[in-house]
Design an enzyme around this catalytic site. Structure first.
Site, PDB file in Angstrom:
ATOM      1  N   THR A 112      37.492  41.216  45.904  1.00 46.70           N
ATOM      2  CA  THR A 112      37.393  43.027  46.751  1.00 46.70           C
ATOM      3  C   THR A 112      38.643  44.014  45.718  1.00 46.70           C
ATOM      4  O   THR A 112      38.930  45.001  45.921  1.00 46.70           O
ATOM      5  CB  THR A 112      37.407  43.371  48.069  1.00 46.70           C
TER       6      THR A 112
ATOM      7  N   ARG B  60      46.199  40.107  48.438  1.00 48.79           N
ATOM      8  CA  ARG B  60      44.905  40.452  47.426  1.00 48.79           C
ATOM      9  C   ARG B  60      43.542  39.624  47.448  1.00 48.79           C
ATOM     10  O   ARG B  60      43.479  38.541  47.471  1.00 48.79           O
ATOM     11  CB  ARG B  60      45.209  41.025  46.747  1.00 48.79           C
TER      12      ARG B  60
ATOM     13  N   ASP C  48      52.204  32.442  42.209  1.00 51.67           N
ATOM     14  CA  ASP C  48      51.486  30.934  40.743  1.00 51.67           C
ATOM     15  C   ASP C  48      52.930  30.321  40.635  1.00 51.67           C
ATOM     16  O   ASP C  48      53.599  29.793  40.406  1.00 51.67           O
ATOM     17  CB  ASP C  48      50.238  30.486  40.364  1.00 51.67           C
TER      18      ASP C  48
ATOM     19  N   ASP D 288      49.352  35.249  37.481  1.00 55.81           N
ATOM     20  CA  ASP D 288      50.486  34.865  38.201  1.00 55.81           C
ATOM     21  C   ASP D 288      51.328  35.239  39.473  1.00 55.81           C
ATOM     22  O   ASP D 288      52.100  34.104  39.297  1.00 55.81           O
ATOM     23  CB  ASP D 288      48.987  34.656  39.285  1.00 55.81           C
TER      24      ASP D 288
HETATM   25  C1  PRP Z   1      50.054  39.642  44.091  1.00 60.80           C
HETATM   26  C2  PRP Z   1      51.577  40.754  43.885  1.00 60.80           C
HETATM   27  C3  PRP Z   1      51.411  41.640  44.696  1.00 60.80           C
HETATM   28  C4  PRP Z   1      49.791  41.942  44.798  1.00 60.80           C
HETATM   29  C5  PRP Z   1      49.768  43.791  43.259  1.00 60.80           C
HETATM   30  O1  PRP Z   1      50.196  39.379  45.343  1.00 60.80           O
HETATM   31  O2  PRP Z   1      52.598  39.908  44.368  1.00 60.80           O
HETATM   32  O3  PRP Z   1      51.557  41.562  46.116  1.00 60.80           O
HETATM   33  O4  PRP Z   1      49.652  41.477  44.314  1.00 60.80           O
HETATM   34  O5  PRP Z   1      48.155  43.323  43.072  1.00 60.80           O
HETATM   35  P1  PRP Z   1      48.204  45.132  43.483  1.00 60.80           P
HETATM   36  O6  PRP Z   1      48.711  46.153  42.886  1.00 60.80           O
HETATM   37  O7  PRP Z   1      46.445  45.199  43.478  1.00 60.80           O
HETATM   38  O8  PRP Z   1      48.318  44.787  45.131  1.00 60.80           O
HETATM   39  P2  PRP Z   1      49.012  38.139  45.598  1.00 60.80           P
HETATM   40  O9  PRP Z   1      47.373  39.532  46.216  1.00 60.80           O
HETATM   41  O10 PRP Z   1      48.516  37.623  44.502  1.00 60.80           O
HETATM   42  O11 PRP Z   1      49.102  37.519  46.806  1.00 60.80           O
HETATM   43  P3  PRP Z   1      50.638  36.141  46.388  1.00 60.80           P
HETATM   44  O12 PRP Z   1      51.842  37.068  46.240  1.00 60.80           O
HETATM   45  O13 PRP Z   1      50.973  35.485  47.883  1.00 60.80           O
HETATM   46  O14 PRP Z   1      50.750  35.556  45.484  1.00 60.80           O
HETATM   47  N1  URA Z   2      49.484  40.198  40.714  1.00 64.79           N
HETATM   48  C1  URA Z   2      50.246  39.472  40.259  1.00 64.79           C
HETATM   49  O1  URA Z   2      50.415  38.343  40.102  1.00 64.79           O
HETATM   50  N2  URA Z   2      49.713  39.530  38.860  1.00 64.79           N
HETATM   51  C2  URA Z   2      48.778  41.164  37.586  1.00 64.79           C
HETATM   52  O2  URA Z   2      48.681  40.938  36.881  1.00 64.79           O
HETATM   53  C3  URA Z   2      48.674  40.985  39.236  1.00 64.79           C
HETATM   54  C4  URA Z   2      48.602  41.567  40.582  1.00 64.79           C
END
Ligand code: PRP
Ligand code: URA
Length: 212
Positions: free
Chosen positions: A111, A107, A206, A203
Site C-alpha cells: 500500500t 512502508r 538496504d 533502498d
Molecule cells: C524508506 C525511507 C523512508 C521511507 C520513504 O524506509 O527510509 O522512511 O521509505 O518513503 P515515503 O516517503 O514514501 O514514506 P523503509 O520503509 O524502506 O524502511 P527502512 O528505513 O527500515 O528500510
Molecule cells: N525509500 C527508499 O529507500 N528509496 C526510495 O527510493 C524510496 C523510498
C-alpha cells in the site's frame, strides 16, 4: 514544482559531488554509510543560518569580551528508523551533545502506507530544535506521520532533513506541515510505480545495512 518558503533545496557543488557517488550502484556499503554521514554534516551546517546565539563573556589572554555561542542542549536528533539512523553521526559532528530519540516507521510494500512501530523521545523536545532525519522523502507518508508523532509529543520547532526527495514528498510535507523547515540536498524527477525515487539511489536502508 511550486516554490515553498520553508523548503530549502541545496545545490552546493560539494554536496552534489558526494550525492553523485552515493547514487552509484557500485558504491559499496562502507562508502555509502560514510557519504550519508558526510552529506548530513554539510546539510546540518547549511541548515543553521537561523540559529539564535546567546551572548557569553570570554576572557582572551588580553581582555574580556562578549562573544556569541549556540546554547547548550538546544537540539534533539530524531532519526526515522531504519535509514535515518545513518544520518545521526552526521548531525552529532555539529551538535555533539544532542540527545537522540527514535521513531520507527516502515512502508507497507503493497500500500506504501507508513506504519509506526516505535517512538521514544528525550525529555524537553518542546523547547528544542528537533532534527528529524530520513535520507529518502518519497511519497512523504513516513515523514508526515513522523512529524505528526513529534508534534503530538510537544515538538514545535522541527527541521526535517532528507538527502534525496521526490516532488510528491515535498508537496505533501509542505501542505500538511507548512511550519516545518525542510532541507533537501537533491530534488529528483519522480517516483516509479513501486514508490521508488528516480533516479534515486535505491533502498537507502538496504544499502546502509547490507540487507535486501
Ligand atoms: C524508506 C525511507 C523512508 C521511507 C520513504 O524506509 O527510509 O522512511 O521509505 O518513503 P515515503 O516517503 O514514501 O514514506 P523503509 O520503509 O524502506 O524502511 P527502512 O528505513 O527500515 O528500510
Ligand atoms: N525509500 C527508499 O529507500 N528509496 C526510495 O527510493 C524510496 C523510498
Amino acid at each position: 514544482m511550486k516554490q515553498y518558503p520553508n523548503v530549502f533545496v541545496f545545490d552546493h557543488p560539494l554536496i552534489r559531488h558526494k550525492v553523485s557517488i552515493l547514487r552509484d550502484k557500485n558504491t559499496g556499503m562502507k562508502e555509502f554509510r560514510e557519504l550519508i554521514e558526510e552529506i548530513t554534516t554539510l546539510m546540518t551546517y547549511e541548515s543553521m543560518r537561523d540559529v539564535e546565539l546567546v551572548p557569553v563573556e570570554v576572557a582572551t589572554p588580553l581582555e574580556k569580551t562578549v562573544q556569541y555561542r549556540i546554547p547548550e542542549e538546544s537540539v534533539a536528533i530524531v532519526p526515522i528508523l531504519r535509514a535515518g539512523l545513518g544520518m545521526v553521526n552526521g548531525v552529532h559532528k555539529v551538535f555533539p551533545t544532542a540527545r537522540v530519540g527514535h521513531i520507527g516507521m516502515y512502508r507497507d510494500e503493497e500500500t506504501l502506507e507508513p506504519q509506526e512501530y516505535y517512538c521514544k523521545l528525550p525529555d524537553g523536545v518542546d523547547h528544542k530544535t528537533v532534527y528529524l532525519l530520513d535520507p529518502m522523502l518519497a511519497t512523504g507518508g513516513s515523514a508526515c506521520d513522523a512529524l505528526t508523532a513529534l508534534k503530538k509529543r510537544g515538538a514545535t520547532n522541527i527541521k526535517f532533513m532528507a538527502i534525496i526527495a521526490a516532488p510528491d514528498g515535498i508537496e505533501k510535507v509542505a501542505a500538511e506541515h507548512p511550519d516545518v523547515k525542510v532541507y533537501v540536498s537533491t530534488l529528483d524527477r519522480c517516483l516509479n510505480e513501486h514508490g521508488y525515487i528516480l533516479p534515486g539511489l535505491g533502498d537507502a536502508g538496504d544499502r546502509l545495512y547490507g540487507t535486501k
